[in-house]
Design an enzyme around this catalytic site. Structure first.
Site, PDB file in Angstrom:
ATOM      1  N   HIS A   1       6.068  17.314  33.757  1.00 39.74           N
ATOM      2  CA  HIS A   1       4.654  17.120  34.075  1.00 39.74           C
ATOM      3  C   HIS A   1       4.404  15.611  34.012  1.00 39.74           C
ATOM      4  O   HIS A   1       4.829  14.953  33.051  1.00 39.74           O
ATOM      5  CB  HIS A   1       3.809  17.848  33.028  1.00 39.74           C
ATOM      6  CG  HIS A   1       2.380  17.995  33.413  1.00 39.74           C
ATOM      7  ND1 HIS A   1       1.537  16.917  33.549  1.00 39.74           N
ATOM      8  CD2 HIS A   1       1.635  19.086  33.701  1.00 39.74           C
ATOM      9  CE1 HIS A   1       0.339  17.341  33.900  1.00 39.74           C
ATOM     10  NE2 HIS A   1       0.374  18.655  34.006  1.00 39.74           N
TER      11      HIS A   1
ATOM     12  N   ARG B   1      -5.520  13.612  37.814  1.00 38.63           N
ATOM     13  CA  ARG B   1      -5.010  12.993  39.048  1.00 38.63           C
ATOM     14  C   ARG B   1      -5.688  13.615  40.251  1.00 38.63           C
ATOM     15  O   ARG B   1      -6.056  12.934  41.198  1.00 38.63           O
ATOM     16  CB  ARG B   1      -3.499  13.192  39.157  1.00 38.63           C
ATOM     17  CG  ARG B   1      -2.694  12.290  38.270  1.00 38.63           C
ATOM     18  CD  ARG B   1      -1.206  12.496  38.520  1.00 38.63           C
ATOM     19  NE  ARG B   1      -0.742  13.826  38.181  1.00 38.63           N
ATOM     20  CZ  ARG B   1      -0.223  14.699  39.022  1.00 38.63           C
ATOM     21  NH1 ARG B   1      -0.043  14.401  40.284  1.00 38.63           N
ATOM     22  NH2 ARG B   1       0.162  15.897  38.615  1.00 38.63           N
TER      23      ARG B   1
END
Ligand SMILES: Cc1cc2nc3c(=O)[nH]c(=O)nc-3n(C[C@H](O)[C@H](O)[C@H](O)COP(=O)(O)OP(=O)(O)OC[C@H]3O[C@@H](n4cnc5c(N)ncnc54)[C@H](O)[C@@H]3O)c2cc1C
Length: 571
Positions: A238, A260
């Site tokens: 991740h 993000r």
């Protein structure tokens, strides 16, 4: 040392989404059978299902379809998933979410019109992730645990499984050897059927997200029992693990993908964005691409004080960030970072293992009486897992395993005579650190973390993998002669640390061997010396046992071939 003995019809190892769904389904299908859930931690309080933040992928909306979910899963997995397993995942996820809401009492977030709210997650062509705020796993685990407590299901908490014991002729599972962590005593549980659901967990990497109770014990036991694992080179990182220094377990924990997704920037140590130079989608590219770009920047030395990178959200407006990402803002504040208005140090973090025990759609394995489900199993996700497909996997296959074990025990179940010599051997091995001269386990752990992070992590190559294998062999040999000093057996964390490291080193070796065998780059697996993805039409997956060569086995395109789609408009 003679272990205490217990008998149960069905024995479930692990109490995550897979283990608890299996227990409930087995109990419903055959209430007369005795069912035992054995778990390293406390039931309902350990494992990764509880840590699920984002949510659960399922095709519920009218405009969505199981075919679309299936295609997203296959394309996300770079055509390596077993298509029958993936089909089962997407079709049965619909049933499991309804069961979670209507029978087990979960409340997921809803739209104003009363329909279940589904949010966007990376790699999906439709917003299909069902969630409860950003604490979905706690909702699921609390309700599952309550339901298990309310039934006549036996619990062995703080019982660590240490060996799968086969029958005297080796043809079937006979039971499982445990250490009762509260006393340090050995317990042998005889069972007619056993479910392996200990949840994998790539905690051999310097930065990792899974809960501390996970150390690949199930995979290590499966290897020792002679089972084949597939896709073991596929470890998902991740991109945004929190980086708050080596002194805190908060380091490595996930800052969610939505940061993000909603427009957050990643910056180098020089405080400039670097993602646009790597991919047109910049920070919104998929996890593998972003992690790789970050690792490259780290290797170039463009790093923050702790050796990572920054995430910056302030340009979106601190008020908005505080409102939309309350949990993340608080988590960062606990570690001295201001997510809303400042910079937070991040690093890619090992998150999930796509690989695991080879199994059939009914959760059977090649060992009679042994079943597998959840993150211990391999083949559902191929080269990449979509965010939201992890908890779907554990609940779907946990339920299948529960149904199947109940029917199987009714039809064929009998206690097989255990191989007593193997019980004794396993006990002797577990005892080794209690008598060997005291050594430094922490130093071994750090070397394991370094080897896996530097050479078997986000960017790999042949020479690095060869070196890693030699280092892992050395660590394994050192561990054998490293003791913890004479000490009390009850709650002896050093002893369990030794056992954790043993499992992790063993499984690290198969990750490195599979990574060396796959000479192309695909999904989570990237080889600097083989950067291209091989032909999709001839896709093959790795199949590995404790000893012997890694086999490359062709993927059976049972439902759709590369270049085709199940979606009508795409045909
Ligand atoms: C921080 C985080 C966030 C995540 N977010 C998402 C998300 O939003 N959506 C999604 O789909 N997936 C997510 N995942 C992945 C998801 O959590 C897993 O895919 C899934 O929960 C695994 O379920 P499981 O039942 O296989 O294993 P777990 O839930 O991990 O359960 C494993 C169980 O096995 C027990 N155990 C381990 N070793 C032994 C042993 N030797 N003996 C006995 N018991 C043992 C453990 O104590 C535990 O009870 C996330 C994972 C993490 C770490």
């Amino acid at each position: 040392m003679v272990p205490q003995a217990l008998d149960t019809d069905i024995l479930i190892l692990g109490a995550g989404g897979a283990g608890l769904f299996a227990a409930l389904h087995a109990h419903k299908a055959a209430p007369e059978l005795s069912i035992t859930v054995a778990v390293k931690g406390l039931l309902g309080k350990c494992g990764c299902t509880r840590m699920v933040q984002g949510g659960y992928n399922v095709a519920l909306a009218k405009e969505d379809s199981v075919e679309r979910h299936f295609m997203d899963t296959i394309e996300g997995g770079k055509w390596l998933p077993d298509q029958e397993l993936a089909w089962q995942l997407v079709t049965l996820a619909v049933e499991r979410v309804r069961e979670l809401e209507n029978e087990l009492g979960c409340f997921f977030d809803r739209n104003p019109d009363g329909t279940v709210h589904q949010k966007a997650f990376a790699g999906q062509t439709f917003d299909r992730t069902v969630h409860k705020g950003d604490l979905t796993g706690i909702e699921i685990m609390n309700r599952l645990a309550e339901q298990v407590w309310a039934r006549r299901i036996n619990r062995l908490e703080e019982h660590r499984a240490v060996e799968l014991i086969k029958s005297t002729d080796g043809s079937a599972i006979a039971g499982v050897l445990f250490i009762d962590m509260r006393t340090g005593d050995y317990v042998f549980v005889r069972a007619k059927a056993v479910l392996l659901a200990t949840g994998g967990g790539p905690t051999m990497y310097r930065y990792h997200t899974p809960s501390g109770d996970k150390s690949c014990d199930g995979l290590a036991m499966a290897l020792r029992a002679g089972l084949a694992l597939r896709d073991m080179e596929m470890v998902q990182f991740h991109p945004t693990g929190l980086l708050a220094g080596a002194h805190t377990r908060m380091t490595g924990t996930v800052l969610e993908e939505g940061l993000r997704g909603s427009g957050g920037f990643l910056l180098g140590g020089n405080k400039e964005r670097f993602m646009p130079a790597y991919d047109p989608k910049a920070e919104r590219a998929t996890r593998d691409l972003v992690s790789r770009a970050m690792f490259s920047e780290i290797r170039k030395g463009n790093t923050t004080p702790h050796g990572g990178l920054y995430i910056s959200m302030a340009h979106l407006g601190p008020e908005r960030v505080r409102k939309e990402f309350k949990g993340m803002v608080e988590r960062c504040a606990d570690c001295g970072f201001d997510l809303a208005g400042g910079l937070v140090e991040v690093v890619p973090t090992a998150h999930y293992m796509m690989g695991g025990v080879e199994f059939a759609a009914d959760c059977t394995t090649t060992l009679r009486g042994l079943f597998v489900a959840g993150e211990d199993s391999g083949g559902v996700h191929g080269a990449n897992r979509l965010g939201g497909n992890g908890v779907a996997n554990s609940t779907v296959f946990g339920a299948v395993a529960g149904d199947r074990m109940a029917a199987w025990v009714r039809a064929h179940g009998a206690f097989a005579p255990p191989h007593v010599g193997k019980v004794e051997e396993a006990i002797a091995h577990c005892e080794r650190p209690l008598s060997a001269p005291r050594g430094d386990l922490e130093a071994i752990r750090e070397r394991l973390h370094d080897t896996m992070w530097e050479r078997v992590g986000i960017i790999r190559d042949g020479p690095g993998l060869t070196r890693a294998l030699a280092e892992l062999d050395m660590l394994d040999a050192e561990l054998e002669h490293t003791g913890i000093g004479a000490s009390a057996r009850a709650f002896n964390l050093s002893w369990h640390d030794w056992l954790n490291l043993k499992s992790l080193v063993g499984v690290s070796r198969v990750i490195a061997r599979a990574a060396a065998a796959r000479q192309d780059s695909r999904g989570a697996h990237y080889r600097d010396d083989f950067p291209d993805t091989g032909a999709l039409d001839t896709s093959a997956y790795t199949s590995i046992r404790a000893e012997g060569e890694v086999a490359m086995k062709p993927v059976a395109f049972t439902r759709v071939r590369p270049g085709q789609s199940l979606l009508k408009h795409a045909a």
